[in-house]
Design a protein around this motif. Structure first.
Motif, mmCIF file in Angstrom:
data_model
loop_
_atom_site.group_PDB
_atom_site.id
_atom_site.type_symbol
_atom_site.label_atom_id
_atom_site.label_comp_id
_atom_site.label_asym_id
_atom_site.label_seq_id
_atom_site.Cartn_x
_atom_site.Cartn_y
_atom_site.Cartn_z
ATOM 1 N N LEU A 1 0.809 -1.214 0.000
ATOM 2 C CA LEU A 1 0.000 0.000 0.000
ATOM 3 C C LEU A 1 0.848 1.272 0.000
ATOM 4 O O LEU A 1 0.477 2.277 -0.607
ATOM 5 C CB LEU A 1 -0.935 0.008 1.215
ATOM 6 N N SER A 2 1.978 1.226 0.682
ATOM 7 C CA SER A 2 2.831 2.415 0.795
ATOM 8 C C SER A 2 3.822 2.550 -0.348
ATOM 9 O O SER A 2 4.462 3.600 -0.504
ATOM 10 C CB SER A 2 3.595 2.392 2.122
ATOM 11 N N GLY A 3 3.965 1.482 -1.137
ATOM 12 C CA GLY A 3 4.953 1.503 -2.216
ATOM 13 C C GLY A 3 6.374 1.266 -1.736
ATOM 14 O O GLY A 3 7.324 1.480 -2.494
ATOM 15 N N ALA A 4 6.545 0.828 -0.483
ATOM 16 C CA ALA A 4 7.880 0.575 0.054
ATOM 17 C C ALA A 4 8.467 -0.693 -0.559
ATOM 18 O O ALA A 4 7.742 -1.599 -0.986
ATOM 19 C CB ALA A 4 7.823 0.444 1.573
ATOM 20 N N SER A 5 9.771 -0.769 -0.597
ATOM 21 C CA SER A 5 10.442 -1.944 -1.144
ATOM 22 C C SER A 5 10.369 -3.096 -0.143
ATOM 23 O O SER A 5 10.165 -2.874 1.059
ATOM 24 C CB SER A 5 11.909 -1.634 -1.441
ATOM 25 N N PRO A 6 10.555 -4.328 -0.599
ATOM 26 C CA PRO A 6 10.521 -5.473 0.315
ATOM 27 C C PRO A 6 11.570 -5.393 1.421
ATOM 28 O O PRO A 6 11.412 -6.041 2.459
ATOM 29 C CB PRO A 6 10.788 -6.668 -0.618
ATOM 30 N N ARG A 7 12.624 -4.617 1.199
ATOM 31 C CA ARG A 7 13.682 -4.502 2.199
ATOM 32 C C ARG A 7 13.414 -3.400 3.227
ATOM 33 O O ARG A 7 14.136 -3.271 4.216
ATOM 34 C CB ARG A 7 15.032 -4.230 1.517
ATOM 35 N N THR A 8 12.379 -2.600 2.991
ATOM 36 C CA THR A 8 12.085 -1.494 3.898
ATOM 37 C C THR A 8 11.632 -2.024 5.258
ATOM 38 O O THR A 8 10.757 -2.883 5.336
ATOM 39 C CB THR A 8 10.974 -0.590 3.321
ATOM 40 N N ARG A 9 12.211 -1.503 6.320
ATOM 41 C CA ARG A 9 11.839 -1.919 7.666
ATOM 42 C C ARG A 9 10.435 -1.408 7.985
ATOM 43 O O ARG A 9 10.096 -0.270 7.685
ATOM 44 C CB ARG A 9 12.836 -1.364 8.684
ATOM 45 N N GLN A 10 9.627 -2.253 8.566
ATOM 46 C CA GLN A 10 8.260 -1.851 8.869
ATOM 47 C C GLN A 10 8.233 -0.823 9.994
ATOM 48 O O GLN A 10 9.146 -0.766 10.829
ATOM 49 C CB GLN A 10 7.429 -3.064 9.272
ATOM 50 N N PRO A 11 7.200 0.005 10.069
ATOM 51 C CA PRO A 11 7.089 0.996 11.153
ATOM 52 C C PRO A 11 6.967 0.316 12.514
ATOM 53 O O PRO A 11 6.479 -0.821 12.623
ATOM 54 C CB PRO A 11 5.803 1.755 10.800
ATOM 55 N N ALA A 12 7.390 1.024 13.544
ATOM 56 C CA ALA A 12 7.283 0.484 14.899
ATOM 57 C C ALA A 12 5.830 0.246 15.279
ATOM 58 O O ALA A 12 5.499 -0.731 15.953
ATOM 59 C CB ALA A 12 7.944 1.431 15.894
ATOM 60 N N ASP A 13 4.952 1.161 14.857
ATOM 61 C CA ASP A 13 3.518 1.022 15.112
ATOM 62 C C ASP A 13 2.828 0.747 13.782
ATOM 63 O O ASP A 13 2.376 1.658 13.094
ATOM 64 C CB ASP A 13 2.967 2.290 15.771
ATOM 65 N N LEU A 14 2.759 -0.519 13.432
ATOM 66 C CA LEU A 14 2.217 -0.898 12.127
ATOM 67 C C LEU A 14 0.714 -0.612 12.049
ATOM 68 O O LEU A 14 0.204 -0.252 10.983
ATOM 69 C CB LEU A 14 2.501 -2.372 11.865
ATOM 70 N N HIS A 15 0.024 -0.764 13.149
ATOM 71 C CA HIS A 15 -1.424 -0.506 13.167
ATOM 72 C C HIS A 15 -1.713 0.934 12.761
ATOM 73 O O HIS A 15 -2.553 1.201 11.885
ATOM 74 C CB HIS A 15 -1.976 -0.790 14.566
ATOM 75 N N THR A 16 -0.998 1.877 13.368
ATOM 76 C CA THR A 16 -1.197 3.291 13.042
ATOM 77 C C THR A 16 -0.791 3.588 11.611
ATOM 78 O O THR A 16 -1.460 4.350 10.898
ATOM 79 C CB THR A 16 -0.396 4.172 14.016
ATOM 80 N N ALA A 17 0.294 2.968 11.156
ATOM 81 C CA ALA A 17 0.758 3.191 9.788
ATOM 82 C C ALA A 17 -0.265 2.707 8.764
ATOM 83 O O ALA A 17 -0.434 3.316 7.702
ATOM 84 C CB ALA A 17 2.097 2.484 9.576
ATOM 85 N N LEU A 18 -0.979 1.646 9.082
ATOM 86 C CA LEU A 18 -1.977 1.113 8.156
ATOM 87 C C LEU A 18 -3.271 1.935 8.151
ATOM 88 O O LEU A 18 -4.002 1.949 7.162
ATOM 89 C CB LEU A 18 -2.288 -0.343 8.510
ATOM 90 N N GLN A 19 -3.551 2.613 9.253
ATOM 91 C CA GLN A 19 -4.772 3.423 9.321
ATOM 92 C C GLN A 19 -4.825 4.474 8.215
ATOM 93 O O GLN A 19 -5.904 4.851 7.758
ATOM 94 C CB GLN A 19 -4.885 4.111 10.682
ATOM 95 N N VAL A 20 -3.669 4.940 7.775
ATOM 96 C CA VAL A 20 -3.594 5.947 6.717
ATOM 97 C C VAL A 20 -4.294 5.454 5.449
ATOM 98 O O VAL A 20 -4.827 6.248 4.672
ATOM 99 C CB VAL A 20 -2.116 6.286 6.424
ATOM 100 N N PHE A 21 -4.331 4.136 5.263
ATOM 101 C CA PHE A 21 -4.859 3.564 4.018
ATOM 102 C C PHE A 21 -6.282 3.027 4.176
ATOM 103 O O PHE A 21 -6.779 2.347 3.284
ATOM 104 C CB PHE A 21 -3.939 2.440 3.542
ATOM 105 N N SER A 22 -6.958 3.338 5.279
ATOM 106 C CA SER A 22 -8.280 2.768 5.536
ATOM 107 C C SER A 22 -9.341 3.243 4.544
ATOM 108 O O SER A 22 -10.380 2.595 4.393
ATOM 109 C CB SER A 22 -8.731 3.093 6.961
ATOM 110 N N SER A 23 -9.089 4.367 3.852
ATOM 111 C CA SER A 23 -10.042 4.848 2.843
ATOM 112 C C SER A 23 -9.516 4.660 1.415
ATOM 113 O O SER A 23 -10.045 5.224 0.463
ATOM 114 C CB SER A 23 -10.372 6.330 3.079
ATOM 115 N N GLU A 24 -8.484 3.854 1.267
ATOM 116 C CA GLU A 24 -7.862 3.611 -0.037
ATOM 117 C C GLU A 24 -8.854 2.921 -0.986
ATOM 118 O O GLU A 24 -9.672 2.089 -0.572
ATOM 119 C CB GLU A 24 -6.625 2.727 0.147
ATOM 120 N N THR A 25 -8.771 3.261 -2.275
ATOM 121 C CA THR A 25 -9.652 2.634 -3.270
ATOM 122 C C THR A 25 -8.928 2.270 -4.563
ATOM 123 O O THR A 25 -9.547 1.767 -5.490
ATOM 124 C CB THR A 25 -10.828 3.571 -3.633
#
Length: 376
Positions: free
Chosen positions: A262-286
């Motif tokens: 969803l974020s366009g990050a590469s497979p090597r990108t380290r995930q955010p410390a708070d993944l739940h909050t980071a995913l909330q940004v995409f809750s209205s994605e279409t």
């Protein structure tokens, strides 16, 4: 004459029925346990004498005489629940009546080893024992990956260094001198749904656990399915070819993988410390990436539903941040992909339980396995 083990088993069964709310009087307890009122009264009196049960007040039914009400004594002791994965350890305490006392989460270092995790678990239980009133009655552990509950072993988990054939139960039992019960962490979450969540009235449901790995837990006719090799539900190891020939489901559909897509990050990108909050940004994605993720999930869950025909599928983990629309979109997509599901679409629900679900379920595991001492 009843054996000591039979008495202990019936006492434990009586406590479970009262704790669940199914039995509120001697009469209902006798009916549920299919025994005479006199025999049920023997077990009630035993639990009252031992300080585990109290009988007070009056419960008036629609007909007949009022009945005295049974309830468990919260202060009789407590159960510890531990659930963990590669990112964190969650610990919870539940009192004897089945009510949550406290729950806390502690992060793990990115390169944590099996020995470090076991040491940290022991330290956390010790700290909780010091500040929790009443005796510790049992410990439940929800461990990631493949476990052997009978031998108390953590057999394999790819995301923790050295996690292979770890004697979890024996180490903790030796340290704390109480029974220790081990289960796969997603199966402990299934127990949490039964005691505290949406599974209280259901006999057949599935836990969806796309976290650092991707597994499921299956409750079938009120019983957890484990498999002959204790590996039931490891769907993250299913072959997965879209865009990744030779890959597996966990390569594309775990919570970190979905965030990267969803974020366009590469497979090597380290995930955010708070993944739940980071995913909330995409809750209205279409957009198209969202739609592809929905299609991918529909492919997996649609096949599960054709196989299991469960009453509900409870989503756990960081992906609950995407909201109920994420679940609804997947359910609708399963019908488009698999017309056979048109009349029975899967009911996919974000769990109402938070990150503490696994530890709650582990506490429930210890609670369900508790047996008192029998009178000699």
């Amino acid at each position: 004459m009843r054996s000591s083990e039979e008495i202990r088993g019936n006492l434990a069964a009586a406590a479970l029925l009262i704790r669940s709310g199914q039995a509120a009087s001697r009469r209902t307890l006798a009916d549920l346990m299919r025994m005479s009122p006199t025999t049920a009264g023997f077990y009630v009196d035993h639990l009252i004498r031992s300080g585990h049960l109290c009988e007070s007040g009056l419960e008036q039914g629609k007909m007949g005489r009022p009945k005295r009400s049974l309830s468990l004594v919260a202060e009789a002791g407590w159960f510890a629940g531990i659930e963990f994965n590669a990112e964190r350890i969650q610990i919870a305490s539940v009192d004897f009546s089945g009510q949550l006392i406290t729950s806390q989460s502690y992060p793990l270092l990115a390169d944590a080893t099996a020995a470090q995790v076991m040491s940290r678990i022991a330290t956390l239980i010790t700290a909780m024992d010091r500040k929790t009133p009443g005796p510790l009655l049992g410990i439940g552990v929800g461990a990631p990956g493949v476990v052997d509950p009978l031998r108390g072993l953590g057999l394999e988990y790819a995301f923790l260094t050295g996690w292979k054939n770890v004697p979890i139960s024996s180490r903790l039992a030796t340290r704390f001198k109480v029974p220790v019960t081990l289960e796969n962490n997603l199966r402990t979450i299934a127990l949490a749904e039964r005691w505290f969540g949406g599974g209280r009235q259901l006999e057949d449901y599935v836990i969806l656990g796309p976290r650092s790995g991707f597994g499921i837990a299956i409750m079938n006719q009120g019983r957890l399915l484990r498999g002959s090799h204790h590996a039931a539900g490891e769907i993250g190891r299913w072959p997965w070819s879209p865009g990744q020939p030779g890959g597996e489901v966990h390569d594309a559909l775990t919570a970190p993988a979905v965030w990267r897509r969803l974020s366009g990050a590469s497979p090597r990108t380290r995930q955010p410390a708070d993944l739940h909050t980071a995913l909330q940004v995409f809750s209205s994605e279409t957009g198209p990436v969202w739609q592809q993720i929905i299609t991918d999930y529909a492919c997996i869950i649609g096949q599960l539903h054709l196989l299991l025909d469960a009453q509900a599928y409870f989503l756990h983990g960081p992906l609950t941040a995407l909201g109920s629309r994420f679940c609804q979109d997947i359910s609708a997509a399963t019908v488009r992909l698999m017309p056979a599901l048109r009349s029975i679409p899967p009911q996919i629900l974000p769990s109402s339980l938070g990150d503490e679900a696994g530890a709650l379920g582990a506490s429930s595991l210890a609670m369900e396995k508790w047996k008192p001492d029998a009178e000699k």
